[in-house]
Design an enzyme around this catalytic site. Structure first.
Site, PDB file in Angstrom:
ATOM      1  N   SER A   1      -3.704   7.648   5.632  1.00 30.12           N
ATOM      2  CA  SER A   1      -4.640   8.669   5.147  1.00 30.12           C
ATOM      3  C   SER A   1      -4.755   9.811   6.147  1.00 30.12           C
ATOM      4  O   SER A   1      -4.564   9.621   7.346  1.00 30.12           O
ATOM      5  CB  SER A   1      -6.025   8.054   4.936  1.00 30.12           C
TER       6      SER A   1
HETATM    7  N1  SAH Z   1      -6.018   2.362   5.472  1.00 28.99           N
HETATM    8  C1  SAH Z   1      -4.644   2.784   5.496  1.00 28.99           C
HETATM    9  C2  SAH Z   1      -4.257   3.579   4.266  1.00 28.99           C
HETATM   10  C3  SAH Z   1      -3.199   2.864   3.541  1.00 28.99           C
HETATM   11  S1  SAH Z   1      -2.670   3.460   1.977  1.00 28.99           S
HETATM   12  C4  SAH Z   1      -4.295   3.503   6.789  1.00 28.99           C
HETATM   13  O1  SAH Z   1      -5.183   3.734   7.614  1.00 28.99           O
HETATM   14  O2  SAH Z   1      -3.120   3.793   7.001  1.00 28.99           O
HETATM   15  C5  SAH Z   1      -3.192   2.130   0.936  1.00 28.99           C
HETATM   16  C6  SAH Z   1      -2.578   0.778   1.141  1.00 28.99           C
HETATM   17  O3  SAH Z   1      -3.107  -0.099   0.161  1.00 28.99           O
HETATM   18  C7  SAH Z   1      -1.065   0.723   0.980  1.00 28.99           C
HETATM   19  O4  SAH Z   1      -0.505   0.245   2.166  1.00 28.99           O
HETATM   20  C8  SAH Z   1      -0.861  -0.277  -0.174  1.00 28.99           C
HETATM   21  O5  SAH Z   1       0.266  -1.119   0.012  1.00 28.99           O
HETATM   22  C9  SAH Z   1      -2.139  -1.080  -0.112  1.00 28.99           C
HETATM   23  N2  SAH Z   1      -2.521  -1.766  -1.354  1.00 28.99           N
HETATM   24  C10 SAH Z   1      -2.366  -1.377  -2.643  1.00 28.99           C
HETATM   25  N3  SAH Z   1      -2.897  -2.299  -3.471  1.00 28.99           N
HETATM   26  C11 SAH Z   1      -3.394  -3.294  -2.695  1.00 28.99           C
HETATM   27  C12 SAH Z   1      -4.072  -4.521  -2.968  1.00 28.99           C
HETATM   28  N4  SAH Z   1      -4.353  -4.924  -4.212  1.00 28.99           N
HETATM   29  N5  SAH Z   1      -4.439  -5.287  -1.919  1.00 28.99           N
HETATM   30  C13 SAH Z   1      -4.171  -4.921  -0.644  1.00 28.99           C
HETATM   31  N6  SAH Z   1      -3.549  -3.771  -0.334  1.00 28.99           N
HETATM   32  C14 SAH Z   1      -3.169  -2.962  -1.342  1.00 28.99           C
END
Ligand code: SAH
Length: 207
Positions: A61
């Site tokens: 993000s």
């Molecule tokens: N908090 C992160 C942002 C990651 S983007 C950071 O600081 O970098 C969102 C993430 O959610 C992705 O890596 C994706 O693989 C994950 N995601 C999507 N659906 C999910 C689920 N049902 N359970 C766990 N993770 C999930």
């Protein structure tokens, strides 16, 4: 400009724009090396206020979104927190400086592994990374003081509401299209009191 100068300039921008509002959160941003959570080839962009690709089609993000969500959670030193979507591990790293313990769940095993490595490299040992579907929460560690979801959900998953303590806060992007609304929920008498905190764009929550 050196990475340290870029970091200083970004944090000043986040403060003057009103995204970073409280001293402990500002201090966490100063401490955490965002460069430890992005692919080596992108290091120069670590302190640009943009999301960046981290592999597996996912993104870290943008710093202002991490700032907004972290401030909305009102993190306390005694909090046990659940994050859904570890991604790069950066949001968990920021929160780890502000709370007692954070459990972060990631669907993609590769990303979970890299997130764990970034956290270890940074020396943060109060974060547990679990591979799985975070929309089910993490029953064995529940209940949580705070929950943060960093992928866009079409609705707030019921298990997350159940696993939130009374008076606890949840921050989650909700929407079915490309854009979502950032929702802040506070649990009162078993139900969520919701507030819309504005439009945002997140990768979708998958099952
Ligand atoms: N908090 C992160 C942002 C990651 S983007 C950071 O600081 O970098 C969102 C993430 O959610 C992705 O890596 C994706 O693989 C994950 N995601 C999507 N659906 C999910 C689920 N049902 N359970 C766990 N993770 C999930």
């Amino acid at each position: 400009m050196s990475l340290a100068e870029k970091k200083k300039a970004l944090i000043e921008h986040l403060i003057s724009s009103g995204y970073l509002r409280t001293k402990p959160v500002i201090e966490a941003f100063r401490q955490v090396p965002r460069e430890n959570f992005i692919p080596t080839a992108q290091k120069d962009y670590a302190y640009v206020d943009e999301p960046l690709p981290i592999g597996s089609g996912q993104t870290i993000s943008a710093p202002h979104m991490v700032a907004i969500m972290t401030e909305l959670l009102e993190p306390k030193k005694t909090d046990r927190v659940l994050e859904v979507g570890a991604g790069s591990g950066y949001q968990a790293a920021i929160l780890s400086r502000l709370v007692k313990r954070i459990h972060t769940v990631e669907l993609e095993p590769d990303l979970a592994k890299k997130a764990g490595e970034g956290l270890k490299k940074s020396g943060y040992d109060n974060v547990d990374v679990t591979v799985g579907d975070g929309s089910k929460g993490l029953p064995k560690e529940a209940p949580f003081d705070k929950i943060i979801v960093t992928c866009g959900a079409t609705d707030i998953p019921k298990p997350l509401i159940e696993q939130l303590k009374e008076g606890g806060r949840i921050v989650i992007p909700v929407g079915s299209g490309m854009y979502q609304e950032l929702i802040l929920g506070v649990k009162r008498k078993g139900k969520l009191e919701k507030e819309n905190k504005g439009a945002c764009v997140f990768v979708p929550l998958r099952h």
